[in-house]
Design an enzyme around this catalytic site. Sequence first.
Site, PDB file in Angstrom:
ATOM      1  CB  THR A 159      -0.992  -0.011   1.178  1.00 21.31           C
ATOM      2  OG1 THR A 159      -1.674   1.229   1.200  1.00 21.31           O
ATOM      3  CG2 THR A 159      -0.327  -0.267   2.519  1.00 21.31           C
ATOM      4  NE  ARG A 160       2.544   2.262  -5.636  1.00 26.56           N
ATOM      5  CZ  ARG A 160       2.703   1.061  -6.195  1.00 26.56           C
ATOM      6  NH1 ARG A 160       3.719   0.310  -5.861  1.00 26.56           N
ATOM      7  NH2 ARG A 160       1.851   0.619  -7.083  1.00 26.56           N
ATOM      8  CB  VAL A 161      -1.245   6.759  -0.694  1.00 27.59           C
ATOM      9  CG1 VAL A 161      -0.408   7.276  -1.827  1.00 27.59           C
ATOM     10  CG2 VAL A 161      -2.457   6.023  -1.202  1.00 27.59           C
TER      11      VAL A 161
END
Length: 483
Positions: A346-348
């Site tokens: 999950t990047r954000v």
Amino acid sequence: MKDFAFYLEKNGEVGFADQVFKSIVHAHGLPNAHPKEVLLFESGELGYVLALNADTVEIAMISQPTVKVGTRIARTDSTLKIHVGDELMGTTITSQDIEKTLLSIDEDNKTDRPIDENHTVFGDHTKVGISLETQVTMVDLLVPLGKGQRELIIGDRKTGKTSFLLQTIRAQADKGFVCIYVSIAKTQQETRQLYHSFQSSGIAKNSIIITSNSADRPGLIFLTPYIAVTIAEYFRDQGKDVIVVLDDLTTHARYYREIMLLTKRFPGRNSYPGDIFYIHSRLLERAGNYKKGSITCLPVAQSVVSDLSGYIQTNLMSMTDGHIFFDSDLFDQGRRPAINPFISVTRVGEQTQTPLRREISRQLRGFLTNFEKIKQFKHFQNELSENVKASFNMGEQLTVMLDQLTTTQVPVSLSTFLFGAIWGELWKNIAAPTMKEDMDKIIAKYHKESPFKQKIEDLVQKSTTLAELTQAIKDNQELVRSV
Ligand code: ATP
Ligand code: MG
């Protein structure tokens, strides 16, 4: 919609079908046709312009019956539009409905929106900053999501992707979210099952289901995700939070490939046309967090034998903010949900977390990684030191904690509490299955008794670090012991 003669008169152009090949028609006599323009056939069928050649027009059919060579065609001077409005809430839009709304294009209808345009003004975006609860412990603790995030749900067939998505929708539906579920080219039975799940879990009134059938025209199937995002944008503009599920985009890509191969486009990698990346990216870029509202997008991708390196799958990974991987090996081992947290990204989502949740996520991930390594020493149990045995037990307890049935919703504060209780060794020397029984009782009590729920929420709210949390739980042991 006005009839064929009206449009013929209005635009003064009459086309003739030269070649009909499956759902693709080539026609001449429409010199001013523009891309994505809706065309009406003499026999009442509907199609849209796919491409303009030197003197012919390529048309993708939307309607089911076949057109014959020589059929006359009129331009409508209208691009593909869909009717949007609050009355869509709680409805199911089938492919027949889509055909009907596309047919009812009245020129001045304000509530119609072109489906292929990005209705976002530059500068309307804001940072993804608010966390989105899925109420699935595994995701909330290890792969947290944020409102407006685009997260790919990837996995083999029958690994629990739809079940997870329905759980996520259920968590949002009560909070005033608008949930849009697009089921792309599924069988009638699958569609019926989906519809039934929406009805039985009480989320139907806050949701819109858009379905297309595998027997529909590829030209129509191709449009369904765009229609969903257009409807999502309408609700976003009213300040609502929207969640859009696109189930699934690998199938969508296959139908687009079919259309493009029928029109004899030059096939690229895996026979997909060269613009397949653009087709999906311009769809997904419409999701995001906006000043007015948000569109959280959860596209689904199917993988084959857990291979994540497929063309469409990697394309989708690069245009989303992370992916959750449903592992068929874990599914076969009986893990539910079968999410592999080590491969999920999950990047954000991280930036929407409180410091406490970030710390939990870090500690839990670290612990599970070690646990994976020491698992193989299980049969030396008796020769292991007390310390290792304790870690072993905690690892098993955490694994059991992450298992969750689709019928159980675990809000974030509760999963934080349960994690804190295991971490603080409240179930020291107790076997994992026994602990699970206690845990289920706590979950049931949390949903039933509001003072109990309030106590847990206050406790979690007050703690800012993991050490504080475990101490607070130890000080309030009766919350765990009383059940
Ligand atoms: P498809 O590839 O056909 O779309 P899918 O990946 O969406 O499949 P599901 O249909 O959601 O998979 O789930 C497959 C089966 O696994 C279903 O019978 C479902 O009930 C079961 N299942 C999935 N997750 C859970 C869970 N958390 N608890 C219990 N059963 C589950
Ligand atoms: Mg599914």
